[in-house]
Scaffold this active site. Structure first.
Site, short mmCIF file in Angstrom:
data_model
loop_
_atom_site.label_atom_id
_atom_site.label_comp_id
_atom_site.label_asym_id
_atom_site.label_seq_id
_atom_site.Cartn_x
_atom_site.Cartn_y
_atom_site.Cartn_z
N HIS A 4 52.24 40.06 47.83
CA HIS A 4 52.41 38.69 47.31
C HIS A 4 52.06 37.68 48.40
O HIS A 4 51.84 38.04 49.56
CB HIS A 4 53.82 38.47 46.75
CG HIS A 4 54.93 38.63 47.74
ND1 HIS A 4 55.10 37.80 48.82
CD2 HIS A 4 55.95 39.53 47.81
CE1 HIS A 4 56.16 38.16 49.51
NE2 HIS A 4 56.69 39.22 48.92
N ASP A 25 62.74 32.92 46.52
CA ASP A 25 64.11 33.41 46.53
C ASP A 25 64.45 34.05 45.18
O ASP A 25 63.86 33.68 44.15
CB ASP A 25 65.09 32.26 46.78
CG ASP A 25 64.93 31.66 48.17
OD1 ASP A 25 64.49 32.38 49.07
OD2 ASP A 25 65.24 30.47 48.33
N TYR A 44 57.01 22.14 43.50
CA TYR A 44 58.26 22.69 42.97
C TYR A 44 59.01 21.67 42.13
O TYR A 44 58.92 20.47 42.36
CB TYR A 44 59.19 23.11 44.11
CG TYR A 44 58.67 24.18 45.03
CD1 TYR A 44 58.98 25.52 44.81
CD2 TYR A 44 57.88 23.87 46.14
CE1 TYR A 44 58.52 26.51 45.66
CE2 TYR A 44 57.42 24.85 46.99
CZ TYR A 44 57.73 26.17 46.75
OH TYR A 44 57.27 27.15 47.60
N TYR A 89 60.76 24.66 53.32
CA TYR A 89 61.91 25.26 52.63
C TYR A 89 62.58 24.19 51.77
O TYR A 89 63.17 23.24 52.29
CB TYR A 89 62.90 25.84 53.63
CG TYR A 89 62.43 27.13 54.26
CD1 TYR A 89 62.68 28.35 53.66
CD2 TYR A 89 61.70 27.11 55.46
CE1 TYR A 89 62.23 29.54 54.23
CE2 TYR A 89 61.24 28.29 56.03
CZ TYR A 89 61.52 29.50 55.41
OH TYR A 89 61.06 30.67 55.98
N LEU A 95 65.42 26.28 40.90
CA LEU A 95 64.17 26.07 41.64
C LEU A 95 63.04 26.78 40.93
O LEU A 95 63.13 27.97 40.64
CB LEU A 95 64.31 26.60 43.07
CG LEU A 95 63.07 26.43 43.98
CD1 LEU A 95 62.72 24.96 44.16
CD2 LEU A 95 63.30 27.09 45.33
#
Length: 314
Positions: free
Chosen positions: A43, A48, A76, A179, A200
């Site tokens: 990947h 997460d 995101y 992050y 998320l």
């Protein structure tokens, strides 16, 4: 006596998986690898377990070019729970502090502005970055905190979506190495109430089309359908793949005539017309423009091989 390792098939391309919630990126990677019976898979930047959304999975020779996706920007959608801080900065962690939510709309707008543009970010202890050979989360699980250096990141866009009660929803377009959990944790501290991620979703990676994303359930259904119809699973699964050079789609293309490409594929730099003055290039050959690898323009203006596609016999 151990059994010989079973070799998968030589399938090359990139699958845009819509990662489900609750599974690690490696777990879904292994499932995709088995469904495709691929000999290699990797990947391009973990999500997460709590997160969903676009996870490009490279199969076969495409794994050689996954680095170019690791370096790409991403977008995101995130929902934060205000008033609670957790040790992991998301809902999978333990609550370590609770405070009232008292900020004004103006204070929120001012706080958000400090996260736009070029900023420095100190990564969470619950991350896969390494310190002295061990991943940070391995230290964190032992209750050990180690020093982390702030890293430069860029937040190209930070959109306010809604603030209802103790929930705050944002959309973030950011550079590699960002992050989102840390942005939310830092924002919560700036607002004086604490915050952690409860939702998320990665919307996009680089310029990949959202409509090409597929779910794990869809892949499993296609594999089952192929078995019922008595046809090879590849017949239904392989059309879902993006080209193996798609991770490097932002780089210019240099097309070599077949007389030159044979030298390039043997590891030699070659001269050709129409090449840029410097930098990395995608290299193709012949009239059909077959991708043969990545090259870099050397000091003499030649196209020097950097990563080559290995041609497997049919």
């Amino acid at each position: 006596m151990s059994r010989p390792r079973r070799r998968g098939r030589d399938i090359h391309g990139v699958l845009l998986l819509d990662k489900p919630q609750g599974m690690s990126s490696n777990d879904v990677l292994q499932k995709v690898k088995r469904i495709y019976n691929a000999n290699r898979a990797g990947h391009t930047g973990a999500l997460d377990p709590l997160a969903t959304g676009m996870l490009p999975i490279c199969l076969g020779e495409a794994t050689k070019f996954s680095q170019y996706l690791l370096d790409s920007d991403k977008r995101y959608r995130v929902i934060a729970r205000l008033g609670q801080r957790t040790d992991t900065s998301d809902a999978d962690g333990q609550i370590v502090q609770e405070r009232p939510v008292t900020f004004s709309a103006g204070q929120l707008a001012s706080a958000l502005e400090t996260f736009r543009g070029d900023i420095e970010q100190i990564p969470s202890m619950y991350s896969a970055l390494k310190y002295q050979g061990k991943k940070l989360y391995e230290y964190a699980r032992l209750g050990i905190e180690v020093p982390r250096e702030a890293r430069p990141i860029t937040v190209y866009e930070l959109l306010f979506i809604r603030h209802e009660g103790n929930e705050l929803e944002l959309e973030v377009h950011c550079s590699k190495g960002t992050y989102i959990r840390t942005i939310i944790d830092d924002l919560g501290e700036k607002l004086g109430c604490g915050a952690h991620v409860i939702y998320l979703r990665r919307l996009t990676v680089s310029k990949y089309p959202v409509e090409r994303m597929v779910t794990l359930e869809h892949l499993q259904a296609l594999a089952a359908q192929a078995e019922q119809q008595g046809v090879p699973a590849a017949q239904l699964l392989d059309p879902l793949l993006m080209p193996m050079d798609s991770p490097a789609s932002d780089y210019p293309v240099v097309n070599l005539p077949l007389t030159s490409s044979v030298y390039f594929k043997n590891g030699n730099p070659v001269r050709t017309s129409g090449a840029p003055l410097n930098g990395l290039v995608r290299v193709t050959e012949g009239e059909d423009g077959k991708f043969i690898g990545m090259g870099e323009i050397d000091d003499e203006g030649r196209v020097a091989p950097r990563r080559l596609v290995v041609e497997h016999p049919a």
